[in-house]
Design an enzyme around this catalytic site. Structure first.
Site, PDB file in Angstrom:
ATOM      1  N   GLU A 164      10.332  24.658   9.073  1.00  0.00           N
ATOM      2  CA  GLU A 164       9.162  23.879   8.650  1.00  0.00           C
ATOM      3  C   GLU A 164       8.580  23.026   9.793  1.00  0.00           C
ATOM      4  O   GLU A 164       8.668  21.795   9.801  1.00  0.00           O
ATOM      5  CB  GLU A 164       9.521  23.021   7.444  1.00  0.00           C
ATOM      6  CG  GLU A 164       9.866  23.885   6.237  1.00  0.00           C
ATOM      7  CD  GLU A 164      10.151  23.116   4.962  1.00  0.00           C
ATOM      8  OE1 GLU A 164      10.306  21.874   5.027  1.00  0.00           O
ATOM      9  OE2 GLU A 164      10.218  23.763   3.903  1.00  0.00           O
ATOM     10  N   GLU A 253      12.522  30.263   2.265  1.00  0.00           N
ATOM     11  CA  GLU A 253      12.925  29.106   1.451  1.00  0.00           C
ATOM     12  C   GLU A 253      11.889  28.790   0.388  1.00  0.00           C
ATOM     13  O   GLU A 253      10.699  28.698   0.671  1.00  0.00           O
ATOM     14  CB  GLU A 253      13.129  27.855   2.315  1.00  0.00           C
ATOM     15  CG  GLU A 253      13.617  26.655   1.500  1.00  0.00           C
ATOM     16  CD  GLU A 253      13.673  25.361   2.317  1.00  0.00           C
ATOM     17  OE1 GLU A 253      14.197  25.408   3.447  1.00  0.00           O
ATOM     18  OE2 GLU A 253      13.180  24.332   1.828  1.00  0.00           O
TER      19      GLU A 253
END
Length: 550
Positions: A164, A253
């Site tokens: 991320e 994810e």
């Protein structure tokens, strides 16, 4: 005559007819065309995150449940793990990774932050950028983790450059942009070698601005193997640019909800919808967040949740190496279908019925020949439960899928079976089989009358238990509207649970159809099943009686 009154009468009549027509349309079976010659992505697998270091490690039992592929297990084939910025903690990842790999899983490692001294803010948290002068040291850090895992019996399949890059919270994080990935790969990408795949991206919402620059760079693209992303605030979308460059696309994810228990129904079915959309978007892999959480696949007490069973409808049967093949994606507006072909030419269909009505589906299979499809379903009352076998005749069959449920249909046999009144399910030792230990029995007794054949089949047995099914085939020329059959054991056998029928009695037993399978059209069959206890002798196969199968 009052014209307004006539208009009202006509309007009422019109609406009534329209409603009846709509009801008829809803009841008509829709068609799924499956073409095994139309191939899409290769499935790398389905997985989840082991959060050791942040939460307790998965226990041995939980690892077996997560990565085993037998009845009651999830069938996951990818374990994701965190690369700790402190190399002294890398040892924590080893035990679970070793066991997962022994169970057939591949391993993906993701870093949340480089070591603090390599970053512009000199901190592990709140973002901060990796300084270019530390590119070499950071590559050494990542390769050091890969080497540590390999030396301890858990070699990685893939390693990510950053988790991320667009999220900078007050926990481990780091700020990257697309050009940063390009510059890092150009400088250090060649060090990762052919045996360790490099994953790039992992943006919060699968934002392509982090990966397009890599894909469009003639040099950096050579060092990227997997284009990865997360689905927070996003829906799965195809990535034609990545596919055109020969890169796999992984969803690495997501969780659909973290506020509610994983058994809340039909909320849990959102996992099936997202899995379908991910596969239809040509994703090669789908990886959930924590494997064990109250909202996840395995609950804190080690029990598989509804979300877990939904995941296993894909993961247990659509194994690594399968290819997605052509299939009618939306035969109804609320029904979603994907189909797959295994290396052994096994065909698997996964059907998500997100609506409130049972759906009748006709299947036409092209460029593949199978004898039958075996159904396994998860709903508010079922957990990957056996739902009968559906014979193929001239490449076609028909079945129902219950409302708010997910069903997986797994092919058995490679040739079309005859329309014999007896039914024998072939033995299978593959990981896709719902029964893995005991051999299936071919014991069966059929009563064949003018209207229907009724067959009792022992599908599996062990020391003091068994499973069996009863198949009713309409051999007549008119539909059977409502059916009721009965049978009696003489050896002390007793039934403990059943599926796909209303079961009554306690020996003799009687069964009748449910709303969605009480009508049997000419040439079609319904099948229901049950599990029971017995003595140590072979399971009995009693005669089945009833007005339709006299």
């Amino acid at each position: 005559m009052n014209n307004n009154k006539n208009k009202g009468l006509y309007k009422t009549l019109f609406l009534s007819i329209a409603g009846l027509c709509l009801a008829c349309t809803q009841a008509l079976a829709q068609t799924i065309n499956v073409n095994a010659a139309t191939e899409y992505q290769t499935i790398r697998g389905f997985g989840g995150m082991n959060g050791v270091g942040w939460i307790n490690d998965l226990t041995t039992s939980q690892l077996e449940t997560a990565f085993g592929s037998d009845q009651g297990q999830l069938g996951l084939s990818i374990m994701r793990m965190r690369i700790d910025p402190n190399s002294a903690n890398w040892r924590l990842q080893v035990p679970a990774a070793v066991r997962a790999r022994q169970l057939g899983a591949i391993l993906l490692a993701s870093p949340w932050s480089p070591p603090a001294h390599m970053k512009s803010n000199k901190s592990l948290i709140n973002g901060g950028k990796l300084l270019p002068e530390y590119y070499g040291d950071y590559a050494t850090h990542l390769l050091g983790f890969a080497d540590h895992m390999s030396r301890n019996g858990a070699p990685l399949h893939a390693i990510s450059l950053q988790n991320e890059p667009d999220w900078h919270p007050d926990y481990e994080s780091c700020d990257w942009n697309g050009n940063d990935f390009v510059n890092f790969l150009n400088a250090q990408g060649s060090r990762f070698g052919a045996d360790l795949q490099v994953a790039v991206g992992e943006a919060v919402g699968f934002t392509k601005r982090f990966t397009d620059p890599v894909l469009n760079s003639p040099t950096a693209v050579q060092h990227a193997d997997i284009i990865a992303g997360h689905l927070y605030g996003a829906v799965p979308q195809d990535y034609p640019l990545a596919r055109s460059k020969g890169k796999e696309v992984w969803m690495t994810e997501h969780y659909t909800d973290s506020k509610n228990d994983a058994d809340v129904w039909p909320l849990a079915l959102d996992v099936g919808v997202e899995l379908h959309r991910s596969m239809a978007a040509n994703f090669n892999a789908y990886i959930w967040w924590y494997i064990r959480r109250f909202y996840s696949f395995i609950k804190e007490d080690g029990q598989v949740s509804k979300r877990g069973y939904i995941m296993s409808q894909y993961a247990r049967f659509v194994r690594p190496g399968f290819k997605r093949i052509g299939a009618t994606e939306n035969p109804y507006s609320d029904v979603m279908v994907t189909a797959y072909k295994g290396p052994d030419n096994k065909i698997v269909m996964v059907v998500v019925n997100n609506g409130n009505a049972s759906r009748n589906l006709n299947v036409n299979l092209q460029n593949a020949t199978v004898a039958s499809f075996v159904k396994y379903s998860t709903s508010d009352t079922l957990n990957v439960s056996y739902g009968g076998a559906y014979r193929m005749t001239n490449g076609a069959t028909s079945f129902w899928v219950e409302p708010k449920s997910i069903a997986t249909f797994v092919s058995e046999g490679t040739t079309t079976s005859s329309s014999s009144s007896s039914s024998v399910r072939s033995s299978s030792s593959s990981s896709s089989s719902i029964v893995s230990s005991s051999s299936r029995s071919s014991s069966s007794v059929a009563n064949t009358g003018a209207n229907a054949s009724c067959t009792y089949v022992v599908t599996n047995q062990w020391n003091n238990g068994y499973t069996a099914s009863i198949r009713i085939t309409n051999n007549g020329t008119t539909a059977i509207n409502g059916w009721n059959v009965s049978w009696n054991y003489t050896d002390g056998s007793r039934i403990s649970n059943s599926w796909n029928a209303n079961l009554t009695g306690s020996n003799p037993y009687a069964a009748s159809g449910l709303s969605w399978n009480s009508v049997i059209q000419p040439g079609q069959s319904v099948e229901f099943g049950f599990q029971g206890t017995k003595n140590n002798n072979a399971a009995q196969a009693p005669a089945v009686t009833g007005s339709i199968c006299r």
